[in-house]
Design an enzyme around this catalytic site. Sequence first.
Site, PDB file in Angstrom:
ATOM      1  N   SER A   1       0.812  -1.199  -0.035  1.00 32.67           N
ATOM      2  CA  SER A   1      -0.122   0.043   0.168  1.00 32.67           C
ATOM      3  C   SER A   1       0.707   1.239  -0.008  1.00 32.67           C
ATOM      4  O   SER A   1       0.442   2.390  -0.087  1.00 32.67           O
ATOM      5  CB  SER A   1      -1.103   0.198   1.161  1.00 32.67           C
ATOM      6  N   ARG A   2       2.157   1.068   0.116  1.00 37.08           N
ATOM      7  CA  ARG A   2       3.083   2.378   0.070  1.00 37.08           C
ATOM      8  C   ARG A   2       4.495   1.775   0.007  1.00 37.08           C
ATOM      9  O   ARG A   2       4.801   0.779  -0.153  1.00 37.08           O
ATOM     10  CB  ARG A   2       2.916   3.020   1.428  1.00 37.08           C
TER      11      ARG A   2
ATOM     12  N   TYR B   1      14.724  -6.524  14.561  1.00 31.51           N
ATOM     13  CA  TYR B   1      14.447  -6.373  13.115  1.00 31.51           C
ATOM     14  C   TYR B   1      15.416  -7.169  12.375  1.00 31.51           C
ATOM     15  O   TYR B   1      15.252  -8.147  11.387  1.00 31.51           O
ATOM     16  CB  TYR B   1      14.608  -5.114  12.738  1.00 31.51           C
ATOM     17  N   ALA B   2      16.778  -7.216  12.788  1.00 34.43           N
ATOM     18  CA  ALA B   2      17.813  -7.811  12.247  1.00 34.43           C
ATOM     19  C   ALA B   2      17.731  -9.515  12.383  1.00 34.43           C
ATOM     20  O   ALA B   2      17.967 -10.228  11.440  1.00 34.43           O
ATOM     21  CB  ALA B   2      19.206  -7.505  12.722  1.00 34.43           C
ATOM     22  N   ALA B   3      17.368  -9.698  13.510  1.00 31.34           N
ATOM     23  CA  ALA B   3      17.255 -11.180  13.778  1.00 31.34           C
ATOM     24  C   ALA B   3      16.057 -11.823  12.945  1.00 31.34           C
ATOM     25  O   ALA B   3      16.167 -12.661  12.539  1.00 31.34           O
ATOM     26  CB  ALA B   3      16.940 -11.400  15.406  1.00 31.34           C
TER      27      ALA B   3
ATOM     28  N   ASN C   1       6.433  -9.161   0.781  1.00 33.57           N
ATOM     29  CA  ASN C   1       7.093  -7.984   1.256  1.00 33.57           C
ATOM     30  C   ASN C   1       6.755  -7.553   2.759  1.00 33.57           C
ATOM     31  O   ASN C   1       7.506  -6.594   3.205  1.00 33.57           O
ATOM     32  CB  ASN C   1       6.665  -6.794  -0.003  1.00 33.57           C
TER      33      ASN C   1
ATOM     34  N   ILE D   1      16.673   2.320   1.697  1.00 37.02           N
ATOM     35  CA  ILE D   1      15.789   2.863   0.349  1.00 37.02           C
ATOM     36  C   ILE D   1      15.148   4.239   0.662  1.00 37.02           C
ATOM     37  O   ILE D   1      14.396   4.189   1.597  1.00 37.02           O
ATOM     38  CB  ILE D   1      14.976   1.778  -0.047  1.00 37.02           C
TER      39      ILE D   1
END
Length: 260
Positions: free
Chosen positions: A21-22, A166-168, A98, A199
């Site tokens: 959605s974005r 997040y990394a894990a 995603n 990004i």
Amino acid sequence: MSKLYHMRTLDDQVVLVTGSSRGIGAAIATEFACGATRRPVAVHGRDRGAVGDVVAAITRDGGKAVGVTGDLTSFEQVEAVRGQVEAELGPVDILVANAGGNLTPPALLEEIPEDGWRATVDGNLLTTFLTLKSFLPGMKARRRGSIITMGSTAGRRADARSPIPYAAAKAGLALLTQQVAAQAGPFGVRVNCIAPETIMTERNRERIPAGQQEALADWHPLKRLGTPADVASAAAFLASADAGWITGVILDVAGGAVLI
């Protein structure tokens, strides 16, 4: 674009891009729907209005898209999303898992709240697992399909600046991708992972000061930051027949920031 390339693309395959959605997801959905191959695309998100905006933009550009909503941490809702896409477009041939993101602020491990850890791991690793659990059986039965998961360079190398949950989660997602690639390969299903670095989505342009953007760009060997279009192009390639003998790959779309 050469005629030969058109002959080797995606024909009339149905695409689902979760979390589209974005940002990066919207760019990927638009690339599949309005790029050289123009495939029917299901745009997914939890915000019905934002999903509708992406669908409307794709339609204005001559593409075909439908919108679906659902919480991917619930297998029941994932199955409902699959049912809706299949009813409106047909079985999914190309799945871009995603959906995800960092859902807790960076902190020392001992300061990370348990709910923040669970939210981030569930929002990235669990959502991908449940999405693949729902869509993979049909692909295996049809003996065709391409799955692209969304990792991150945060899961590719240790960095004290990266949020640990997040990394894990992204590191686990990369190995999940390769495990599924090994299992699904004999059924004609390819599974690959894209691991982007910074990004410049609209959100990052607003969040990261201009001076910091310049410093980050200089840290990359290619001396610029990535764009959503960079990731979308990589996804289109991995889904195409030109990548027909590529599976189990972690593709660093990172401007050279990960050199291994």
